[in-house]
Design a protein around this motif. Structure first.
Motif, PDB file in Angstrom:
ATOM      1  N   LYS A 189     -40.769  10.787  47.407  1.00  0.00           N
ATOM      2  CA  LYS A 189     -42.123  10.248  47.488  1.00  0.00           C
ATOM      3  C   LYS A 189     -42.669   9.880  46.108  1.00  0.00           C
ATOM      4  CE  LYS A 189     -43.709  13.714  49.988  1.00  0.00           C
ATOM      5  NZ  LYS A 189     -44.654  14.552  50.774  1.00  0.00           N
ATOM      6  N   GLY A 190     -42.335  10.691  45.099  1.00  0.00           N
ATOM      7  CA  GLY A 190     -42.752  10.361  43.745  1.00  0.00           C
ATOM      8  C   GLY A 190     -42.107   9.082  43.249  1.00  0.00           C
ATOM      9  N   GLY A 191     -40.862   8.848  43.663  1.00  0.00           N
ATOM     10  CA  GLY A 191     -40.190   7.615  43.292  1.00  0.00           C
ATOM     11  C   GLY A 191     -40.849   6.377  43.871  1.00  0.00           C
ATOM     12  N   TYR A 192     -41.435   6.511  45.045  1.00  0.00           N
ATOM     13  CA  TYR A 192     -42.184   5.390  45.617  1.00  0.00           C
ATOM     14  C   TYR A 192     -43.292   4.935  44.657  1.00  0.00           C
ATOM     15  CZ  TYR A 192     -40.197   6.152  50.321  1.00  0.00           C
ATOM     16  OH  TYR A 192     -39.364   6.267  51.411  1.00  0.00           O
ATOM     17  N   GLN A 193     -43.943   5.903  44.029  1.00  0.00           N
ATOM     18  CA  GLN A 193     -45.082   5.599  43.168  1.00  0.00           C
ATOM     19  C   GLN A 193     -44.693   4.855  41.894  1.00  0.00           C
ATOM     20  OE1 GLN A 193     -48.250   5.847  43.648  1.00  0.00           O
ATOM     21  NE2 GLN A 193     -48.429   7.134  45.466  1.00  0.00           N
ATOM     22  N   THR A 194     -43.404   4.865  41.543  1.00  0.00           N
ATOM     23  CA  THR A 194     -42.993   4.078  40.381  1.00  0.00           C
ATOM     24  C   THR A 194     -43.030   2.585  40.668  1.00  0.00           C
ATOM     25  OG1 THR A 194     -40.630   4.070  40.945  1.00  0.00           O
ATOM     26  CG2 THR A 194     -41.454   5.947  39.649  1.00  0.00           C
ATOM     27  N   LEU A 195     -43.021   2.212  41.952  1.00  0.00           N
ATOM     28  CA  LEU A 195     -43.070   0.815  42.389  1.00  0.00           C
ATOM     29  C   LEU A 195     -41.846   0.013  41.956  1.00  0.00           C
ATOM     30  CD1 LEU A 195     -46.829   0.073  41.547  1.00  0.00           C
ATOM     31  CD2 LEU A 195     -45.882   0.521  43.791  1.00  0.00           C
ATOM     32  N   ASP A 196     -40.736   0.691  41.664  1.00  0.00           N
ATOM     33  CA  ASP A 196     -39.576  -0.017  41.130  1.00  0.00           C
ATOM     34  C   ASP A 196     -38.891  -0.909  42.154  1.00  0.00           C
ATOM     35  OD1 ASP A 196     -39.888   0.944  38.606  1.00  0.00           O
ATOM     36  OD2 ASP A 196     -38.423   2.565  38.782  1.00  0.00           O
ATOM     37  N   LEU A 197     -38.863  -0.511  43.408  1.00  0.00           N
ATOM     38  CA  LEU A 197     -38.245  -1.367  44.428  1.00  0.00           C
ATOM     39  C   LEU A 197     -39.022  -2.669  44.576  1.00  0.00           C
ATOM     40  CD1 LEU A 197     -36.185  -1.979  46.585  1.00  0.00           C
ATOM     41  CD2 LEU A 197     -37.505  -0.586  48.195  1.00  0.00           C
ATOM     42  N   ILE A 198     -40.333  -2.558  44.601  1.00  0.00           N
ATOM     43  CA  ILE A 198     -41.159  -3.771  44.657  1.00  0.00           C
ATOM     44  C   ILE A 198     -40.938  -4.610  43.406  1.00  0.00           C
ATOM     45  CG2 ILE A 198     -43.519  -4.652  44.735  1.00  0.00           C
ATOM     46  CD1 ILE A 198     -44.284  -2.191  46.358  1.00  0.00           C
ATOM     47  N   GLY A 199     -40.850  -3.941  42.252  1.00  0.00           N
ATOM     48  CA  GLY A 199     -40.594  -4.658  41.008  1.00  0.00           C
ATOM     49  C   GLY A 199     -39.275  -5.399  41.030  1.00  0.00           C
ATOM     50  N   SER A 200     -38.250  -4.779  41.620  1.00  0.00           N
ATOM     51  CA  SER A 200     -36.939  -5.434  41.674  1.00  0.00           C
ATOM     52  C   SER A 200     -36.994  -6.720  42.487  1.00  0.00           C
ATOM     53  CB  SER A 200     -35.891  -4.477  42.264  1.00  0.00           C
ATOM     54  OG  SER A 200     -36.089  -4.277  43.655  1.00  0.00           O
ATOM     55  N   ILE A 201     -37.844  -6.740  43.499  1.00  0.00           N
ATOM     56  CA  ILE A 201     -37.992  -7.942  44.330  1.00  0.00           C
ATOM     57  C   ILE A 201     -38.732  -9.039  43.560  1.00  0.00           C
ATOM     58  CG2 ILE A 201     -38.881  -8.859  46.502  1.00  0.00           C
ATOM     59  CD1 ILE A 201     -36.655  -6.721  46.798  1.00  0.00           C
ATOM     60  N   LEU A 202     -39.794  -8.665  42.873  1.00  0.00           N
ATOM     61  CA  LEU A 202     -40.642  -9.656  42.217  1.00  0.00           C
ATOM     62  C   LEU A 202     -40.126 -10.078  40.844  1.00  0.00           C
ATOM     63  CD1 LEU A 202     -44.185  -8.277  43.147  1.00  0.00           C
ATOM     64  CD2 LEU A 202     -42.800  -9.981  44.336  1.00  0.00           C
ATOM     65  N   PHE A 203     -39.396  -9.192  40.143  1.00  0.00           N
ATOM     66  CA  PHE A 203     -38.895  -9.530  38.808  1.00  0.00           C
ATOM     67  C   PHE A 203     -37.598 -10.330  38.853  1.00  0.00           C
ATOM     68  CE2 PHE A 203     -40.896  -5.424  36.968  1.00  0.00           C
ATOM     69  CZ  PHE A 203     -42.122  -6.062  36.893  1.00  0.00           C
ATOM     70  N   SER A 204     -36.924 -10.339  39.982  1.00  0.00           N
ATOM     71  CA  SER A 204     -35.567 -10.878  40.029  1.00  0.00           C
ATOM     72  C   SER A 204     -35.503 -12.347  39.618  1.00  0.00           C
ATOM     73  CB  SER A 204     -34.984 -10.704  41.435  1.00  0.00           C
ATOM     74  OG  SER A 204     -35.799 -11.365  42.391  1.00  0.00           O
ATOM     75  N   ALA A 205     -36.468 -13.150  40.039  1.00  0.00           N
ATOM     76  CA  ALA A 205     -36.437 -14.571  39.696  1.00  0.00           C
ATOM     77  C   ALA A 205     -36.533 -14.775  38.195  1.00  0.00           C
ATOM     78  CB  ALA A 205     -37.576 -15.309  40.408  1.00  0.00           C
ATOM     79  N   LEU A 206     -37.420 -14.023  37.533  1.00  0.00           N
ATOM     80  CA  LEU A 206     -37.577 -14.126  36.087  1.00  0.00           C
ATOM     81  C   LEU A 206     -36.294 -13.731  35.368  1.00  0.00           C
ATOM     82  CD1 LEU A 206     -39.600 -14.659  33.757  1.00  0.00           C
ATOM     83  CD2 LEU A 206     -40.178 -12.234  33.847  1.00  0.00           C
ATOM     84  N   ILE A 207     -35.668 -12.646  35.832  1.00  0.00           N
ATOM     85  CA  ILE A 207     -34.438 -12.172  35.211  1.00  0.00           C
ATOM     86  C   ILE A 207     -33.292 -13.152  35.457  1.00  0.00           C
ATOM     87  CG2 ILE A 207     -32.644 -10.405  35.384  1.00  0.00           C
ATOM     88  CD1 ILE A 207     -34.911  -9.536  33.665  1.00  0.00           C
TER      89      ILE A 207
END
Length: 376
Positions: A189-207
């Motif tokens: 549950k604490g890992g959810y709060q890092t928002l990293d999965l959402i970040g991986s979806i949204l950052f992928s195009a830039l990367i």
């Protein structure tokens, strides 16, 4: 040229991996591992395992899935249907953008320097830091280079300094009464709060855009997925190492702390205990850099979404970025805890959807033995 191609390719992959780590490693990635470790005590390995699943493995799967679509978020979300895709994309952008992660970063940047700049209120700081982020974000072609080559090594050096000195004379972790399974679930549950999965979806195009420019080719090139695996592995390895260090420090040093008023102060307090007066400076540098680098990325991603998807090109990039940062500065005044409470319920049902979509995309690609890249 041929002799230089392989070293140049490896260099491009390495620095893109550093940049991706820096985009991920923001406020939540510093604070929540420490909250988890402090509570878990001698059960920290179980908590760390849960955290690693939700904040390392799941984002890695998300990146792999997005590389199959060339970073096209709409294609990735398409199994949800047209309306579902529009709604889910909006919620993802809100969670990472000016109503969620972005203002949370503002509050932690302020917390990292307020001990050194007395009287610098959050309301004024939000305006100043919004202006700084605007200057760093307005030329998006420079974002990844800035993060990967300049800011990320400084962040890693700050964290490494704290970890080394913390490990040398660390006390024993206290015994806790809860089971390992309980702390494993708390870690997830604490890992959810890092928002990293959402970040991986949204950052992928830039990367992917940056990686394609470094290696030559197009973000829709199926061969780019192989290089993206190495980029993702570098970022995931650095994230995991950081979480191990932060959880260990909090589990061994955190219980001795008294009078820590909020979660955003935990990292600072432990740094002072370990390194003395200089610990505060190391803490401030690490927190500020982590928040700044991620805020630059989030501002770029959301302002582009605002300009192209919501406003349909009726406003300029300048106007979109100004609107994004102005709204963020206002929401930041809710404070860290208030923003976390606002976003938390949304994450509890967003994450399972994204995990299923990621696994589905990867399994489908492997079953067909073909990439499923869809044009933007």
């Amino acid at each position: 040229m041929a002799d230089d191609a392989i070293p140049r390719r490896r260099s491009g992959v390495f620095f893109t991996g550093l940049a991706l780590f820096s985009m991920f490693f923001g406020a939540g990635n510093l604070i929540f591992p420490m909250i988890i470790g402090k509570a878990a005590g001698d059960q920290t390995p179980y908590a760390l395992l849960g955290l690693s699943l939700s904040a390392v493995l799941f984002p890695f799967l998300g990146l792999m899935a997005m590389s199959l679509f060339g970073g096209n978020v709409r294609s990735f979300l398409s199994p949800m249907g047209r309306i579902g895709t529009l709604v889910l994309l909006l919620l993802l952008q809100i969670a990472q953008g000016p109503l969620g992660s972005l203002p949370r970063l503002f509050t932690l940047m302020h917390a990292s320097i307020k001990a050194y700049v007395p009287g610098f209120e959050l309301s004024l700081f939000s305006i100043v830091i919004a202006a700084v982020i605007f200057l760093l974000t307005f030329r998006p072609s420079k974002i990844v280079d800035l993060l990967g080559i300049v800011l990320t090594p400084l962040l890693l050096l700050s964290l490494a300094t704290l970890f080394v000195f913390g490990f040398i004379n660390g006390p024993e972790a206290p015994h806790v009464t809860e089971s390992g399974w309980y702390h494993f679930l708390e870690g997830i549950k604490g890992g959810y709060q890092t928002l990293d999965l959402i970040g991986s979806i949204l950052f992928s195009a830039l990367i992917l855009d940056h990686l394609a420019a470094q290696l030559g080719g197009s973000p829709n090139d199926p061969g780019l997925a192989k290089s993206m695996k190495w980029v993702s592995a570098i970022a995931a390895g650095l994230l995991f190492a950081s979480y191990v260090g932060l959880c260990w420090l909090a589990s061994h040093w955190g219980p001795a702390l008294e009078g820590v008023r909020g979660p955003e102060e935990l990292f600072y307090a432990i740094s002072v205990m370990i390194l003395g007066p200089w610990g505060g400076l190391v803490s401030a540098l690490a927190v500020f850099l982590a928040c700044l680098t991620t805020a630059v990325s989030l501002a770029a991603v959301f302002s582009q979404y605002l300009q192209t998807d919501i406003c349909r090109g009726k406003i300029s990039q300048f106007q979109a970025l100004v609107a994004t940062l102005a709204l963020t500065a206002g929401v930041a005044n809710l404070g860290f805890t208030g923003i976390v409470k606002l976003v938390g319920p949304l994450l509890e049902w967003l994450y399972p959807i994204l995990i299923v979509l990621s696994v589905y995309s990867i399994v489908k690609a492997r079953r067909n033995k073909l990439p499923i890249v869809t044009g933007a």
